[in-house]
Write a protein that holds these residues in place. Structure first.
Motif, PDB file in Angstrom:
ATOM      1  N   ARG A  74       0.824  -1.206   0.000  1.00 24.97           N
ATOM      2  CA  ARG A  74       0.000   0.000   0.000  1.00 24.97           C
ATOM      3  C   ARG A  74       0.860   1.259   0.000  1.00 24.97           C
ATOM      4  NH1 ARG A  74      -3.200  -3.148   3.502  1.00 24.97           N
ATOM      5  NH2 ARG A  74      -2.177  -2.205   5.303  1.00 24.97           N
ATOM      6  N   LEU A  75       1.995   1.207   0.696  1.00 24.01           N
ATOM      7  CA  LEU A  75       2.880   2.366   0.737  1.00 24.01           C
ATOM      8  C   LEU A  75       3.637   2.574  -0.570  1.00 24.01           C
ATOM      9  CD1 LEU A  75       4.469   2.046   4.293  1.00 24.01           C
ATOM     10  CD2 LEU A  75       2.994   3.876   3.479  1.00 24.01           C
ATOM     11  N   CYS A  76       3.919   1.486  -1.271  1.00 24.91           N
ATOM     12  CA  CYS A  76       4.785   1.550  -2.458  1.00 24.91           C
ATOM     13  C   CYS A  76       4.022   1.825  -3.747  1.00 24.91           C
ATOM     14  CB  CYS A  76       5.577   0.251  -2.592  1.00 24.91           C
ATOM     15  SG  CYS A  76       6.790   0.050  -1.310  1.00 24.91           S
ATOM     16  N   VAL A  77       2.830   2.378  -3.679  1.00 21.37           N
ATOM     17  CA  VAL A  77       2.126   2.759  -4.906  1.00 21.37           C
ATOM     18  C   VAL A  77       2.970   3.794  -5.643  1.00 21.37           C
ATOM     19  CG1 VAL A  77       0.048   3.843  -5.810  1.00 21.37           C
ATOM     20  CG2 VAL A  77      -0.114   2.176  -3.975  1.00 21.37           C
ATOM     21  N   ALA A  78       3.533   4.737  -4.915  1.00 20.12           N
ATOM     22  CA  ALA A  78       4.513   5.683  -5.456  1.00 20.12           C
ATOM     23  C   ALA A  78       5.895   5.228  -4.980  1.00 20.12           C
ATOM     24  CB  ALA A  78       4.223   7.087  -4.949  1.00 20.12           C
ATOM     25  N   PRO A  79       6.956   5.495  -5.737  1.00 14.40           N
ATOM     26  CA  PRO A  79       8.289   5.039  -5.323  1.00 14.40           C
ATOM     27  C   PRO A  79       8.708   5.619  -3.975  1.00 14.40           C
ATOM     28  CG  PRO A  79       8.328   5.863  -7.577  1.00 14.40           C
ATOM     29  CD  PRO A  79       6.983   6.175  -7.026  1.00 14.40           C
TER      30      PRO A  79
END
Length: 136
Positions: A74-79
């Motif tokens: 969920r956190l790694c949707v954006a780099p």
């Protein structure tokens, strides 16, 4: 020679002090057994730096994902860098690298190494700048 043993002083008035409750952080940062369970017994690690960027291939975690892996996805949707992920999840860097290694082998995330610049700039560029400054 060993020093003499000293007796602990207790206050004369009032109840005896109660031992403090163990300090546990959210995410299991204060409990080493919890970290062992999260990281697994083998603890294999990929070659990840603090500045390596992690991107999720799909934001939806698979049903077999652990809660920590689902949070990482969920956190790694954006780099995000591995250091940022470690800070957001309140997990040590080593535990996050073990989790990310498992996710890299399962192809749930993609690791992007940071941009490495040359140690020395190009000599012809420096000479061009020097000649330009001399003309001024």
């Amino acid at each position: 020679m060993t020093p003499p043993k000293r007796l602990r002083r207790t206050p004369l008035d009032g109840p005896p002090p109660q031992p403090a409750a163990p300090a546990g952080r959210k995410g299991g940062g204060g409990n080493p057994e919890r970290l062992y369970v999260v990281a697994g017994p083998d603890g294999e690690r990929a070659d990840l730096d603090l500045v390596t960027l992690i991107v999720a291939r799909s934001p939806d975690p698979p049903p077999s994902a652990t809660p920590e892996q689902a949070a990482l996805l969920r956190l790694c949707v954006a780099p995000l860098s591995v250091a940022e992920l470690s800070a957001y999840l309140n997990l040590p860097f080593g535990v996050v690298t073990v989790l990310l290694t498992e996710m890299l082998t399962a192809e749930l995330v993609q690791a992007r190494s940071s941009i490495v610049r040359k140690a020395l700039p190009d000599r012809s560029l420096l000479e061009a700048v020097m000649h330009g400054l001399q003309r001024l």
